[in-house]
Scaffold this active site. Structure first.
Site, short mmCIF file in Angstrom:
data_model
loop_
_atom_site.label_atom_id
_atom_site.label_comp_id
_atom_site.label_asym_id
_atom_site.label_seq_id
_atom_site.Cartn_x
_atom_site.Cartn_y
_atom_site.Cartn_z
N GLU A 83 6.37 3.12 -2.37
CA GLU A 83 4.86 3.70 -2.73
C GLU A 83 3.66 4.13 -1.46
OE1 GLU A 83 6.08 0.48 -1.56
OE2 GLU A 83 4.97 -0.88 -1.38
N HIS A 123 9.76 -0.07 0.29
CA HIS A 123 8.59 0.85 -0.17
C HIS A 123 8.52 2.10 -0.92
CE1 HIS A 123 6.62 -3.31 0.54
NE2 HIS A 123 7.34 -3.51 1.72
N GLY A 170 5.24 -8.95 -0.84
CA GLY A 170 4.88 -10.03 -0.37
C GLY A 170 5.27 -10.82 0.55
N ASP A 180 -20.45 7.79 -6.88
CA ASP A 180 -20.45 6.86 -7.58
C ASP A 180 -21.67 6.60 -8.89
OD1 ASP A 180 -18.36 6.31 -6.10
OD2 ASP A 180 -19.00 4.69 -5.10
N LYS A 231 -11.42 5.28 -6.13
CA LYS A 231 -12.32 5.95 -5.49
C LYS A 231 -12.25 7.43 -5.39
CE LYS A 231 -16.37 6.76 -2.75
NZ LYS A 231 -17.49 6.44 -3.05
N CYS A 269 10.49 -4.69 -2.85
CA CYS A 269 10.86 -6.12 -1.94
C CYS A 269 10.67 -7.55 -2.33
CB CYS A 269 9.51 -5.89 -0.67
SG CYS A 269 10.03 -6.33 0.79
N TYR A 270 9.45 -7.98 -2.00
CA TYR A 270 9.92 -9.78 -2.52
C TYR A 270 9.97 -9.58 -4.01
CZ TYR A 270 8.01 -14.25 -3.69
OH TYR A 270 7.88 -15.56 -4.52
#
Ligand code: XMP
Length: 555
Positions: A200, A198, A79, A267, A412, A106-107
């Site tokens: 990710e 990070h 964040g 979708d 998605k 992180c945060y």
């Protein structure tokens, strides 16, 4: 486990009462949103490891968590705030009581450090971008198990856990960088893990391995989030919702048929396919063909339907109706509005007709995806959803339909995996994004039958040739018909025809895009084929603008 149908009050008010097949049925890791740009990315990475994940607000309490036995771990996101500043997002400290494994990123790491009694301070040297990392206590670390002791990670922080004196009691430093002495810590006994970098993002190339260690070794995940399991759960949940199957007799009033809008996009096809599997002929799908689809696209949707579905698909050929409404209209936003409004009108007429002939219609299916759910709940920071023109949000209240939204748990990329799992044809699954208003916003200025004919023919050539080119397939590739005419010469004759623009871009998410470098020999073929085969065009141009400053579409 099936989720029961909604209460009758909810259903009659047309409120969102969808069944969520993932609710309670899959082991889940919760991502506590602390304002990071990457919250959705963390959630996706966890799912790529076959574990269901869900983004939740930082208001989550330990008490609420105790009521969710399927939750096997928490991740505190990053964040933009400083934990020591007023009004920075906090969490319930009881979440860190050791009952459930927690990973702070992180945060999230800094918050965890502070709540555990450590000290957070402004970093002496901020780190942004690729940074060299050294693993400490390698043999004891759960997160860094099987990883190299010296790695490259991606950092983006201005604060950090203060060097050893700021480390919370009971925790061990597990990694450092040149500027950050505490780049990761762990308290194995309390199942608490934290990293300053990070894992990710792809710039931390081994980040997935670290997350895998947390998920499988730290949280003992089974890895039950697969599209095969999802289909099974989903079909059962839809059946219960729509048919009231296996439920109390009082729920029988919910038993009814379903109406679904189909556009040919992945979708809506997946939404319909799941419902088709669940309730077969009780599904009534409506395909509003507004006449602005690409070459033979409508027919392909109908063909695919016949092969893969048991239920009926009603194709409404409304092209002439749309075209007459666009007469004399050149402004792109007006075109969009007219098409959007008319689309809903046609859909409503058809839906009402079905409802009148089949009294038992009680449900409306929608292809809502997880990012829409996050956005509307106010949790999660990213709002990159592309609004689809085919959302039938305007369905009249008088129809009083409940909603079936079988994709509301999916990102998605998961929808594409689901489509393959459901056996839908690959060209439809990997169809390039196509705007709801279709070719109408690629014909600059007024849309006429003649200009539609010209663009549709040229667009087919552009797509066919790019698909044959030796290059990575662009994100989107299509033709645009400008509203000017230019002079040319063919044989001995002067011509006065339209130029045709080739637009091809590479992109990750349509928020930014770069123009694609199509090989010259393919450009040459596109040009000569268009000039030779499409009457009305006498010049071919290439759009070499990225986004920003341009947009992908011309209108
Ligand atoms: P732009 O042109 O804004 O497009 O760079 C970004 C993405 O959105 C698609 N797009 C639309 N999709 N209705 C849609 O459903 C629309 O009106 C619309 N306009 C643009 C575009 O194709 C690209 O993928």
């Amino acid at each position: 486990m099936a989720t029961p149908p909604p209460s009758s009050a909810a259903a009659s008010a047309s409120t969102k009462v969808s069944v969520s097949p993932a609710a309670g049925a899959f082991q889940t890791i919760l991502i506590v949103d602390l304002g990071a740009q990457y919250t959705q990315l963390i959630a996706r990475r966890i799912r790529e490891l076959n574990v269901h994940s869900e983004i939740v607000s930082n208001k989550l309490t330990a008490k609420q968590l105790a009521r969710r036995p399927e939750v096997i771990g928490l991740i505190l996101s990053g964040g933009p705030n400083s934990v020591y500043k007023f009004n920075s997002p906090l969490i319930d400290p009881a979440l860190l009581d050791g009952r459930i494994p927690v990973l702070g990123i992180c945060y999230g790491m800094q918050l965890m450090g502070q709540l555990l009694g450590g000290k957070i301070e402004e970093a002496r040297r901020q780190e942004f971008g690729k940074t060299e990392l050294w693993v400490d206590n390698h043999e004891d670390s759960l997160l860094f198990r099987h990883l190299n002791p010296n790695l490259i990670c991606w950092m983006s922080h201005g604060d950090c856990v203060a060097s050893t004196s700021g480390l919370p009691r009971g925790t061990k430093i597990t990694a450092h960088t040149e500027a950050t002495p505490v780049a990761a810590f762990e308290n194995r006994a309390r199942k608490l893990y934290a990293v300053q970098f990070h894992p990710e993002v792809t710039h931390t190339p081994w980040g997935t391995e670290l997350l895998r260690n947390f998920v499988y070794d730290g949280c003992s995940a089974r890895g039950d989030w697969t599209m095969g399991n999802f289909v099974e759960q989903s079909v059962e949940a839809i059946r219960s919702q729509v048919m009231g199957a296996g439920l109390r007799s009082a729920d029988a009033e919910h038993s009814g048929d379903v109406i679904c809008a189909v556009s040919g996009g992945v979708d809506s096809l997946c939404t319909a396919a799941l419902i088709d599997r669940a309730v077969g002929s009780r599904l009534h799908s409506i395909f509003v063909d507004h006449g602005f689809l690409r070459h033979e696209e409508g027919d392909k949707v109908v063909q695919a339907w016949k092969t893969h579905f048991k239920s009926e698909l009603i194709r409404v050929n409304a092209g002439p109706r749309f075209l007459s409404l666009l007469k004399g209209i050149a402004d792109p936003e007006r075109k969009r509005k007219i098409i959007g409004r008319e689309f809903i009108k046609v859909f409503d007429e058809e839906a009402l007709r079905i409802k009148r002939s089949k009294v038992a219609v009680k449900w409306l299916a929608q292809g809502t995806l997880y990012p829409d759910v996050i956005e509307s709940s106010g949790v999660g920071m990213q709002a990159h959803t592309i609004k689809t023109h085919h959302n039938v949000g305007g369905l009249p209240k008088r129809m009083k339909l409940g909603l079936v939204e079988p994709l509301r748990d999916l990102f998605k990329d998961e929808v594409r995996k689901l489509a393959l799992e459901l056996g839908l044809p690959r060209p439809l699954v990997y169809r390039q994004p196509f705007p709801g208003p279709g070719l109408a916003i690629r014909i600059i200025g007024e849309v006429t039958a003649e200009r539609l004919r010209i663009l549709r023919a040229a667009d087919k050539i552009v797509r066919d040739e790019i698909e044959m080119a030796e290059m990575e397939r662009p994100w989107q590739y299509f033709a645009v018909l400008p509203a000017v005419k230019t002079v040319g010469v063919m044989g001995d004759h002067r011509t006065y025809g339209y130029p045709l623009v080739i637009r091809a871009v590479s992109s990750e998410d349509a928020m930014t895009a770069d123009w694609s470098r199509i090989p010259h020999k393919n450009l040459e073929r596109i040009s000569s084929r268009i000039i030779g085969e499409v009457k009305g065009i006498n010049r071919v141009c290439l759009d070499i603008t990225s986004k920003p400053p341009a947009t992908i579409e011309w209108e």
